[in-house]
Scaffold this motif. Sequence first.
Motif, PDB file in Angstrom:
ATOM      1  N   ALA A  41       0.825  -1.207   0.000  1.00  0.00           N
ATOM      2  CA  ALA A  41       0.000   0.000   0.000  1.00  0.00           C
ATOM      3  C   ALA A  41       0.862   1.262   0.000  1.00  0.00           C
ATOM      4  N   ILE A  42       1.925   1.250   0.788  1.00  0.00           N
ATOM      5  CA  ILE A  42       2.830   2.403   0.831  1.00  0.00           C
ATOM      6  C   ILE A  42       3.490   2.609  -0.528  1.00  0.00           C
ATOM      7  N   ASN A  43       3.953   1.531  -1.135  1.00  0.00           N
ATOM      8  CA  ASN A  43       4.586   1.647  -2.450  1.00  0.00           C
ATOM      9  C   ASN A  43       3.615   2.199  -3.491  1.00  0.00           C
ATOM     10  N   ARG A  44       2.373   1.741  -3.481  1.00  0.00           N
ATOM     11  CA  ARG A  44       1.373   2.251  -4.432  1.00  0.00           C
ATOM     12  C   ARG A  44       1.111   3.731  -4.194  1.00  0.00           C
ATOM     13  N   ALA A  45       0.984   4.124  -2.931  1.00  0.00           N
ATOM     14  CA  ALA A  45       0.716   5.530  -2.609  1.00  0.00           C
ATOM     15  C   ALA A  45       1.881   6.415  -3.024  1.00  0.00           C
ATOM     16  N   LEU A  46       3.095   5.987  -2.745  1.00  0.00           N
ATOM     17  CA  LEU A  46       4.269   6.795  -3.090  1.00  0.00           C
ATOM     18  C   LEU A  46       4.455   6.887  -4.603  1.00  0.00           C
ATOM     19  N   ALA A  47       4.101   5.845  -5.316  1.00  0.00           N
ATOM     20  CA  ALA A  47       4.253   5.847  -6.769  1.00  0.00           C
ATOM     21  C   ALA A  47       3.297   6.825  -7.438  1.00  0.00           C
ATOM     22  N   SER A  48       2.145   7.078  -6.816  1.00  0.00           N
ATOM     23  CA  SER A  48       1.147   7.929  -7.450  1.00  0.00           C
ATOM     24  C   SER A  48       1.096   9.341  -6.869  1.00  0.00           C
ATOM     25  N   ALA A  49       1.878   9.621  -5.843  1.00  0.00           N
ATOM     26  CA  ALA A  49       1.823  10.923  -5.166  1.00  0.00           C
ATOM     27  C   ALA A  49       3.008  11.794  -5.571  1.00  0.00           C
ATOM     28  N   PRO A  50       2.833  13.102  -5.443  1.00  0.00           N
ATOM     29  CA  PRO A  50       4.000  13.975  -5.658  1.00  0.00           C
ATOM     30  C   PRO A  50       4.999  13.759  -4.522  1.00  0.00           C
ATOM     31  N   PRO A  51       6.238  14.195  -4.708  1.00  0.00           N
ATOM     32  CA  PRO A  51       7.253  14.005  -3.651  1.00  0.00           C
ATOM     33  C   PRO A  51       6.798  14.618  -2.317  1.00  0.00           C
ATOM     34  N   LEU A  52       7.135  13.940  -1.247  1.00  0.00           N
ATOM     35  CA  LEU A  52       6.773  14.407   0.091  1.00  0.00           C
ATOM     36  C   LEU A  52       7.792  15.410   0.600  1.00  0.00           C
ATOM     37  N   GLY A  53       7.313  16.332   1.427  1.00  0.00           N
ATOM     38  CA  GLY A  53       8.206  17.269   2.087  1.00  0.00           C
ATOM     39  C   GLY A  53       8.840  16.618   3.300  1.00  0.00           C
ATOM     40  N   ALA A  54       9.849  17.279   3.848  1.00  0.00           N
ATOM     41  CA  ALA A  54      10.578  16.731   5.000  1.00  0.00           C
ATOM     42  C   ALA A  54       9.652  16.513   6.194  1.00  0.00           C
ATOM     43  N   GLU A  55       8.760  17.458   6.465  1.00  0.00           N
ATOM     44  CA  GLU A  55       7.843  17.324   7.607  1.00  0.00           C
ATOM     45  C   GLU A  55       6.874  16.168   7.388  1.00  0.00           C
ATOM     46  N   GLN A  56       6.398  15.996   6.176  1.00  0.00           N
ATOM     47  CA  GLN A  56       5.488  14.899   5.863  1.00  0.00           C
ATOM     48  C   GLN A  56       6.196  13.549   6.038  1.00  0.00           C
ATOM     49  N   ARG A  57       7.414  13.447   5.543  1.00  0.00           N
ATOM     50  CA  ARG A  57       8.182  12.211   5.714  1.00  0.00           C
ATOM     51  C   ARG A  57       8.419  11.913   7.192  1.00  0.00           C
ATOM     52  N   ALA A  58       8.712  12.960   7.972  1.00  0.00           N
ATOM     53  CA  ALA A  58       8.957  12.766   9.404  1.00  0.00           C
ATOM     54  C   ALA A  58       7.695  12.260  10.105  1.00  0.00           C
ATOM     55  N   ARG A  59       6.534  12.814   9.757  1.00  0.00           N
ATOM     56  CA  ARG A  59       5.276  12.357  10.365  1.00  0.00           C
ATOM     57  C   ARG A  59       4.988  10.905  10.025  1.00  0.00           C
ATOM     58  N   LEU A  60       5.179  10.552   8.756  1.00  0.00           N
ATOM     59  CA  LEU A  60       4.932   9.174   8.344  1.00  0.00           C
ATOM     60  C   LEU A  60       5.935   8.219   9.010  1.00  0.00           C
ATOM     61  N   ALA A  61       7.175   8.635   9.103  1.00  0.00           N
ATOM     62  CA  ALA A  61       8.182   7.808   9.770  1.00  0.00           C
ATOM     63  C   ALA A  61       7.830   7.608  11.246  1.00  0.00           C
ATOM     64  N   ALA A  62       7.316   8.658  11.877  1.00  0.00           N
ATOM     65  CA  ALA A  62       6.909   8.544  13.291  1.00  0.00           C
ATOM     66  C   ALA A  62       5.778   7.525  13.448  1.00  0.00           C
ATOM     67  N   MET A  63       4.850   7.528  12.507  1.00  0.00           N
ATOM     68  CA  MET A  63       3.752   6.541  12.562  1.00  0.00           C
ATOM     69  C   MET A  63       4.308   5.127  12.462  1.00  0.00           C
ATOM     70  N   LEU A  64       5.218   4.908  11.534  1.00  0.00           N
ATOM     71  CA  LEU A  64       5.782   3.581  11.364  1.00  0.00           C
ATOM     72  C   LEU A  64       6.626   3.172  12.570  1.00  0.00           C
ATOM     73  N   SER A  65       7.365   4.117  13.128  1.00  0.00           N
ATOM     74  CA  SER A  65       8.183   3.819  14.304  1.00  0.00           C
ATOM     75  C   SER A  65       7.325   3.466  15.513  1.00  0.00           C
ATOM     76  N   ALA A  66       6.194   4.153  15.643  1.00  0.00           N
ATOM     77  CA  ALA A  66       5.290   3.877  16.767  1.00  0.00           C
ATOM     78  C   ALA A  66       4.569   2.552  16.590  1.00  0.00           C
ATOM     79  N   GLY A  67       4.425   2.119  15.342  1.00  0.00           N
ATOM     80  CA  GLY A  67       3.717   0.877  15.085  1.00  0.00           C
ATOM     81  C   GLY A  67       2.219   0.984  15.238  1.00  0.00           C
TER      82      GLY A  67
END
Length: 72
Positions: A41-67
Amino acid sequence: MGTARQRAAARYASLTRSRSEDDPTLLAARRDLHAAELEDAINRALASAPPLGAEQRARLAAMLSAGKAVAA
């Protein structure tokens, strides 16, 4: 040989035939299947979305780190 999700799904399906619901191997296979589905799902979303900003990447990384989901 198939995708990681297909292999995880096949392994989980096979184990459901012979294992109880609380079997550690079955639980691990279910976790692996969910992780493979999430990765797809992440790969599909990233393939179809414009590049993410640093803050957006940090938020998504925090979600994955928290589990788990975090408040927006």
